[in-house]
Every structure is written in C-alpha cells, then in structure tokens.
Design an enzyme around this catalytic site. Structure first.
Site, PDB file in Angstrom:
ATOM      1  N   LYS A 174       0.850  -1.184   0.000  1.00  0.00           N
ATOM      2  CA  LYS A 174       0.000   0.000   0.000  1.00  0.00           C
ATOM      3  C   LYS A 174       0.891   1.242   0.000  1.00  0.00           C
ATOM      4  O   LYS A 174       1.968   1.244   0.611  1.00  0.00           O
ATOM      5  CB  LYS A 174      -0.886  -0.025   1.261  1.00  0.00           C
ATOM      6  N   SER A 198      -9.755   1.757   2.796  1.00  0.00           N
ATOM      7  CA  SER A 198      -8.839   2.547   2.001  1.00  0.00           C
ATOM      8  C   SER A 198      -7.827   1.733   1.206  1.00  0.00           C
ATOM      9  O   SER A 198      -7.292   2.222   0.212  1.00  0.00           O
ATOM     10  CB  SER A 198      -8.090   3.518   2.917  1.00  0.00           C
ATOM     11  N   SER A 202     -10.021  -0.679   6.840  1.00  0.00           N
ATOM     12  CA  SER A 202      -9.384  -0.456   5.540  1.00  0.00           C
ATOM     13  C   SER A 202      -8.727  -1.684   4.918  1.00  0.00           C
ATOM     14  O   SER A 202      -8.344  -1.654   3.757  1.00  0.00           O
ATOM     15  CB  SER A 202      -8.336   0.646   5.649  1.00  0.00           C
TER      16      SER A 202
END
Lengths: 467, 483
Positions: A73, A148, A172
């Site tokens: 990420k 997210s 997330s």
C-alpha cells in the site's frame, strides 16, 4: 497466475525462476492497467531483487518467502522508493528507510513489485479519495474495490501479486477484502510494528496482509509480527506458530444481535450469517445472539478519535521540510496555508478540520473526552463478551461492493465502517474471509473478531468455517 | 515611602534544563551542543513520514533524580502528550511533552531571601519534554535558517510556584537550580549556550492584597543576571503603569539585554490553542518503587545536605560552607580531604585558600588540580604534628607538591630541609642570636613596646630559615626577652 505462496513454491520447485515469475506478474499488471491498482510498479528494483533471490535459491539460502511477489500500500515506506499516501502533498517524496513489516518480508526472500493505490492518507472506504484516481473492482469494474486499501485488495484479487500489504484503521483491510473476495487480516493492535507506516490515527492503525488463502495470511503474519525497537507500541509478546489447528471441541461464538438490525443491511448478508450460525449450532457449538447496544456509537467515537489523531499526525506535511511546497507562497504562514490547501484533498482536509475542532479548547470535553469514554466502555464490554465466548462473528460489510461514485454523502460513507471500526477501537484482531456469493454476482466477507493476540485461534476458526 | 514600596511582586519561574543524555529524547541522534547545523538529524528528528518516537529511558532516570533532590512526588503512571503548533523548527508539528501527568509534582527548592534567611520556594511540577530546533534569523539576509540539531533534545521543565518576591530571590533560585542540576549531572547549566533557560511570570499587587495582578511572561534572558535585570525592569514598568491608571495586559514580553528593557511579543488572545492530547505513539510509563529506590541509591551528595553537614557537624562558617558547596567537584574534593583528616577547618582553609588560588591563577577547574586530596590532608597532618609551620607549608611544600603531586609532603619537607626544629636548645640558640643582632629593638621591648614580639618572631624565622617551631619559640622568646 500464481494465486498463493504455495503455487509460487510449486513453480519454483518445477524449475521456474523468480525473475520469470516476476515477469509474468509484470505482464499481468500491464494487462490489467485499467484497474488503477498500482500507483507505481518497481520494475527495475523488483527484477534486481528477483535475481538476488534466484541466487539464494541456488545456494540454498533462500528464506520462507523466496519468490513471493508482494505489493505494498502506498503508505508503507520502502527505501529509495517513492511513497505518497496517494496524496499530492508528498509529491516527489522518496523514503529514506524501509519499514519493519516490509523489511521482514524482504529478509525472507519476498520481492516488492510496486506501490498500491489507496484512499488519500488511508482516509476513505472506496479508494475514491486517492489523488490518483479510484481503483476498479476486478470482479466488476463499475464497482469500487473498497478502501482505504483498495489497490492492495484489487491487486491480490486480480492476480497482480501473490499477496499484498494494507493498513487498517477502521476497516481499511477488511472492507476491501470483503468487496474483492480476498482474505484480509487486521492483527491485534501492537502485533505488527507500525514503523514505516505513514500514520493516519496512531492508536488505531495496523498493518496487515491481503491474500488468497488462510495459510498465506498465517505465514505473512508469522513473519511480520513481533517486537520492534522502532515502535514502542509494538508488543513484545512472543509470536506463536500460527494456524496450528487447535480449537476447543465446543466453540463459543457471540453474534452481535444489533448487527442484523443495522439500517440498510443487505438481506443476503444477513441470511448468509444466519446460515453459518445454524451450521455451527448443528455441529454442537454454542452460538448466541448477544446484545451489544453500542453500534450507534462506534462510528461517531471512531471518527472523533481518529480525526483528532490525524489532525496532529498530518501536521508534519507543512511544505517546509519535504514533499509539496506551494510554488508561489511567500513567508512561512503562507507556505503552510497554500501548501496544505493545494496538497491535501477534500476528505483529508475535512478530517483535519474535524480533528482540530474536537481537540479545540471549549469543545475538547464534549467530543474528544467523551469519545475516549465511549472507547473505554467498548473495551470493557468487548472484554466481557470474550470472558464467555471465544469469538465474535459478524458481517464485514453491510453490503457488497457499491457503484463507483455511488455513495456521495460522507456520513453515508462513514457508515460503511459500522462493522469494522469496533475492532480498531478496542484493538482486537479481526479477520475477513470471503464467504458469501451474492445473487448480484459479487462476493462479501464474514468477519471474525478474536481475543487480543489470539490470531492463532482466529485463523484456526476461519479454517474450520471454510471446511 | 517610595511609591514602589506600596507594591509587592509575585514571581514564578519556568526553567527548561536540557538533559545531558548521550542521545536525544526519542531518537538515536547524538545530543551535543555546537555541532555543524543539521548533522544530528535522523529521519525521526526530521519527522519523516512513517517514523515513530523511541523512548530514551535515561530521561526518566534523570527526571527521577531531580524529583528526589527536590522532595517532589514522583508519579507512578504517566503518559506523554502532544502539544500541537506549527513552526518551521518543529518538524512534526507537535512537541512531545507531559501535560496532565507530569513525572514530578510538588517539591521545593530552598534559597536565601534578600536578608540571607532560608526561604522555601515550592515547585508546581517537573515534566519531561523535547526541545524544538533553532530558527536563526540573523545569519541570512533574506531567509530564516533552521537548524534541527536541537530538535528532540530532552528537556526537564521545572515550574515554580509564584513564591518568589524579588529579583534577588529569582537570582538565588536560579543559582540554586543550576547548582542542583549540575550536582545531579543531568544538565550542564549553561545559560549562555541555552542548555538552561528561564521564563519568568511576573505580576505586581498592592502589599497585603489577596488578589494577584495580571501576570506577564518574560522570555529570552540568557543569563541569571539578565533574569534579575528583566524582573527589576518589569516590576518597575508594571508599577508605573498601574500608578498611571493603565491596565496591565496579559502578554508575553521579550527581554532586550542591550537596552535592559522588555518588549511586547504577543498578547494572550493571539496565543495558540495547543490541543494537547495523549501521545499515541509512546507507551505510558510506569515508574515503580524499585526504580525510584535504584535511582535514590545512586544519588550524588546534594549541595544543601553538604551545607548542613559542614555548618552543623563540621563547625564551618556559613560562608565557608557556601563556597565549598558551590560546585560538586569542589565539594567532592573537600570531602576527599576530610576523609583523611579530622581538622575540618584547616582542610576548608586549604581548599578555599591555596588550592583555589592555584586554580584561579591558572584558570583551571578543581578537576584539573593535580594533587590528590589525601596529599593535602597529609600536609595538614605535618602542620598538626608540628613538623612544619603553616607558612612553610604554604610557601614551600604546597608549590613543590603541585610540581610533584605524588611525592609525600613529609619527603618534600625533608628534601627541602624545612622540617621544623622543636629542640629547645637550638631554638634558644636562635633566639639568643636574634636578641644579639637587634639590641635597639630589645631595648624598646623592655621599655614596654610589647608588640615587637611579632618582629622578633619574624627575625627568628629568618635566622632559623623558617624551621623554628613558632609555638615553642613564642613562649621561650618572651622568657628570654623579659630577663
């Protein structure tokens, strides 16, 4: 493509090189470019790493993740590589160090293929707040991949890497896992060092893996978990062997009654959860509906506390020391104002302002202090449940992946997290496993919350449910 | 009565002491003064994304040391807080500090008031925090330069109660605080380099009033003397303003050392809302009884304890005790001397006299002094035994001792042939020689000028080359002169 670590290992045993595995993934990434999962592919460095791992395999010194291709990420630091938290404010910024979790994977022979799109500073539930465009759900490109960690979920679901890392502050990891049919684990707070994770809300954030199998989740956790001198909130508790299969003969499961009564919950999500309950009961396990009348408070408390921490954590992005600086700002005051106004996106600004507000003199007690009290009550009540039960079972998300641009009201969007923020408020480990197949063709996840540091039990129970 | 005598001042001091730890408060960066700008700056100090603070446990030990020395309460459970504000020399955008749970609360520091009597200044709290970097405005014509070497250096903030009444008391308080942190080895106490800094909160009110006046905070005083000057100025300024019917504004003022005045920096209304909240990146700290006990066992002697010991037990004067305890090193040297001799007064005289003047002439510190305290004790011993006179010890042996610090004083005395003669026959011979050589003075003595004894003793020392035992000689001299 190679969907699991086991498949990668099988290919390597069959004589395939890590370099060629990486090349296969690179081809696949290029093919599925329109998903917008990757913000950057580290073509050069990943091939270099792959070569090194190939040598190690030859000399018999390769680690447990030899040849495993990992995407990270875009809020995880990797030395010599750009990291932006999907924000313009970190324009041009390159990290000078590699965070602990990523380093531990590399040390075991994993290769890092690129950085994955996410909501800006991990603030969002649909990946739509990213400064670099939304991520498409590989299972239905008109739908969001969740957020997210949308890029991390999409990449694993689409076979663009063997596994990926995300971060989970309020769901997330678990919510996009649910939307993409992948496994997403948020470990106990403190289980994995946060060193190298760009902070959103420090007392909530945890790094965790996305995978296509429970075994892979267990192995990645095994390698990343454990104490770390660089993070004083990382637990020094010993890391057990994960997924040893041990389970009580009679598993005691609590189901939060109110979760079924949530407004707008999809009936198929309810019925699937009920089917699991019935199945467990039929096998002699104890499953009870437990009243937990706090669901209405979890999301507000979560947003007060996380935005408060975020308002402080994001102060360092001020246009002075690194990242984006407004080109036409004069003087320090204007540098702050313009750089931050131009560099941050709308949702991030909204949360910084909310967080600044709740910490402000005169409002502090009404918001911040009160939310802290709610957090303590939740912790106490959750601990109470775990005195009588081994696990809490509930849906990961109220629905399957929604349309791109489908949720416009921020409050509506925040309610996406209704089932996931609980574990972040209390610090408990929580795992989303792909379970449901909706009649609309999309998957959804079932969530298990476990006792603190009982990721082993969580994985064992998940494996049991799958069989 | 002067107008200012109608008023009394109320003063509280906030002292920031940079801790003498090897590394910074929350990173491995070296903590040192005077390094090239921005050289002790790792990713943690620079607040790069993804970095977290790492607790330097030494800072807790130092805080406990100071707390114990001030008889403060040491909290068992504490957590850090973030103080949020934007400034270019604060890379994180917040300072890690302690807000609601300072490590020490209460406690006291005893100082001398303006009349030389003991006065207790209460402490509100002592807490740990980190320093900011330095903004340098006067080097580059166009830009402010930022040096982050200081960012993250551990500080102890010592907040006093508003018990200080005069600028002299403030001076004495700061001198005492500086002495204390130096004794404790937790701060070098150098105000010029900024390792010890002081902000003063000052207000005035009519004498006997129960209601404090509006307080004004004064900053930027880089010496204890300047703190005193700033307070003096501020008290006068506030009294004059009140007398003119003006309202004192609650504000922060800066001291201009050249002009000796304070200048308004900002009003309270413009002050920041720091939005304190618990620092989530650091674990709460637990300080157990064992830890406090362990620190207690390692505590150095404290100036006040030594002062009391010297005046009450050793019979030294307040002045002597004050001079000897002024620095720990000097006190420890004195302690070394009195460990080997019971003649405490003589030991004090030697340390404060010959030893100090030797150091002063050469610009040395006591730690540079080559002679071991046991040697000074041995020297005192020789005098006590009557082997040498005090003047011989001072004029001959001591200088020789500083040249040959390891040689026993007795051997020096023998080598220099200055062992005192206490043989009555030889002293008598010396005295007779003096009488013979000075017939006029003898005559004057006999006619009543008894004060000439001193002259004769001097002559005796000359004749005996300083070796005649003065005590014995004195008696004999009288007898022989009277006859």
């Amino acid at each position: 493509m190679y969907r699991t670590i086991g498949e990668v290992k099988a290919q390597l045993s069959a004589g395939k090189t890590v370099v060629s595995i990486v090349q296969d993934y690179l081809t696949e990434i290029e093919k599925q470019k329109e998903l917008n999962a990757f913000l950057e592919v580290f073509t050069e460095s990943v091939l270099e790493q792959a070569q090194q791992v190939d040598e190690k395999i030859k000399s018999g010194t390769a680690g447990r993740l030899a040849g495993v291709v990992i995407g990270i990420k875009d809020n995880l630091c990797y030395k010599g590589h750009k990291v932006s938290a999907s924000s313009n404010i970190l324009h041009g910024f390159e990290s000078l160090f590699t965070g602990t979790a990523v380093q531990r994977l590399i040390d075991e022979g994993a290769v890092i293929i690129g950085r994955l799109n996410c909501d800006e500073f991990a603030m969002g539930s649909s990946n739509e707040t990213s400064a670099f465009g939304t991520v498409k759900n590989p299972l239905d490109p008109s739908k969001v991949a969740g957020g997210s960690s949308g890029g991390s979920a999409a990449a694993v679901a689409a076979g663009l890497c063997t596994a990926s890392l995300g971060s989970d502050t309020g769901g997330s990891i678990r919510q996009p896992a649910s939307f993409t049919g992948t496994y997403g684990l948020k470990p106990t707070y403190g289980r994995i060092s946060r060193h190298g994770l760009i902070a959103y809300a420090s007392s909530f954030d945890q790094i965790g893996p996305f995978t296509n199998s429970l075994e892979d989740t267990a192995l990645l956790l095994q390698i990343m978990a454990g104490k770390d001198a660089y993070d004083s909130t990382a637990s020094s508790r010993e890391v057990p062997a994960y997924m040893d299969g041990a389970l009580p003969s009679k598993i005691k499961v609590a189901v939060l009654k109110e979760s079924f009564e949530t407004k707008g919950i999809d009936p198929e999500v309810v019925s699937t959860t009920e089917a699991i309950i019935a199945d467990l009961r039929s096998k002699g396990h104890e499953v009870e509906l437990v009243s937990f009348p706090y669901l209405d408070y979890v999301v507000p408390a979560y947003y007060v506390l996380t935005t408060a921490e975020a308002s402080s954590n994001l102060s360092r992005f001020d246009g002075v020391h690194f990242g984006y600086r407004s080109p036409d700002a004069k003087g320090v005051e204007e540098t702050y104002k313009k750089s931050r106004s131009e560099g941050f996106g709308k949702e991030v600004k909204r949360r910084i302002m909310a967080g600044t507000f709740v910490l402000s003199h005169g409002y502090y007690d009404a918001y911040y202090t009160k939310a802290q009290k709610v957090r303590r009550v939740l912790q106490t009540k959750t601990d109470e449940i775990f005195r009588s039960y081994d696990f809490i079972l509930l849906p990961t998300t109220p629905s399957t992946a929604f349309e791109q641009g489908g949720v416009k009201d921020p409050i509506q969007m925040y309610l996406q997290d209704i089932f996931t923020v609980h574990a972040n408020l209390t610090g408990h480990p929580a795992l989303s496993i792909p379970f449901g197949n909706h009649s609309n063709g999309l998957p959804f996840g079932i969530q298990i919350i476990g006792k603190p540091f009982d990721e082993n039990g969580l994985l064992n129970f998940a494996a049991y449910l799958e069989n | 009565m002067e107008i200012k005598d109608k008023y009394e001042a109320v003063i509280g001091l906030e002292v920031h002491a940079q801790m003498l730890t090897k590394s910074k408060a929350y990173s491995n960066d070296v903590n040192e003064y005077g390094a090239q700008p921005n050289t002790n700056v790792s990713i943690v100090t620079l607040a790069h994304p993804g970095t977290l603070p790492m607790m330097n446990k030494k800072t807790i030990e130092y805080a406990i040391r100071l707390g114990l020395a001030c008889s403060a309460d040491i909290a068992d459970n504490q957590y850090f807080a973030r103080k949020n504000y934007f400034y270019p020399d604060l890379p994180k955008g917040y300072q890690i500090t302690q807000d609601k749970t300072p490590i020490c609360t209460g406690g006291e520091i005893i100082i001398k008031d303006d009349n030389g009597n003991d006065k207790t200044i209460g402490l509100t709290r002592i807490h740990m925090e980190e320093d900011a970097g330095k903004s340098i405005h006067d080097v580059d014509v166009f830009d402010t330069l930022v040096d982050l070497n200081r960012a993250g250096v551990p500080l102890l903030e010592i907040v006093s109660e508003p018990h200080i009444k005069t600028s002299q008391e403030a001076y004495n308080y700061l001198t005492e605080v500086r002495k204390l942190v130096r004794y404790l080895d937790i701060c070098d106490g150098n105000m010029e380099e900024g390792s010890l800094r002081c902000d003063a909160n000052i207000s005035v009110m009519l004498k006997g009033s129960k209601v404090f006046g509006t307080k004004v905070e004064v900053k930027n005083m880089n010496s204890i003397r300047n703190v005193q000057r700033a307070i003096e100025f501020e008290i006068s300024r506030q009294i004059e303003a009140i007398e003119k019917g003006e309202v004192i504004a609650q504000e922060t003022r800066s001291f201009d050392a050249l002009k000796g005045i304070t200048i308004s920096m900002r009003s309270k209304e413009a002050a920041n809302d720091y939005r304190y909240f618990p620092e989530p990146d650091l674990q709460p700290i637990y300080v157990g009884k064992e830890q406090i006990e362990a620190v207690k066992n390692e505590m150095p002697p404290l100036p006040r304890e030594l002062f009391i010991k010297y005046t009450n037990e050793l019979g030294l004067s307040d002045y002597d005790a004050y001079v000897l305890t002024d620095s720990k090193e000097l006190a420890l040297y004195y302690e070394g001397v009195i460990a080997a001799t019971k003649n405490y007064k003589a030991a004090a005289n030697w340390v404060m006299g010959d030893v100090k003047s030797y150091l002063n002439h050469r610009g040395l510190e006591i730690t540079d002094f080559p002679v071991a305290p046991q040697q000074i004790a041995a020297l005192i011993q020789l005098i006590e035994e009557g082997k040498i006179s005090t003047s011989i010890a001072s004029q001959k042996i001591f200088p020789a001792l500083t040249e040959n610090p390891l040689e026993p004083p007795l051997s020096i005395a023998e080598r220099l042939n200055v062992i005192q003669d206490s043989n009555e026959d030889s002293i008598r011979a010396y005295i007779l020689k003096v009488i013979e050589q000075n017939p006029n003075e003898v005559a004057r003595y006999k006619s009543g000028e008894k004060q000439l004894t001193g002259f004769f003793m001097g002559q005796l020392m000359k004749v005996s080359q300083g070796k005649a035992d003065p005590k014995q000689a004195n008696q004999l001299m009288r007898e022989l002169l009277e006859n």
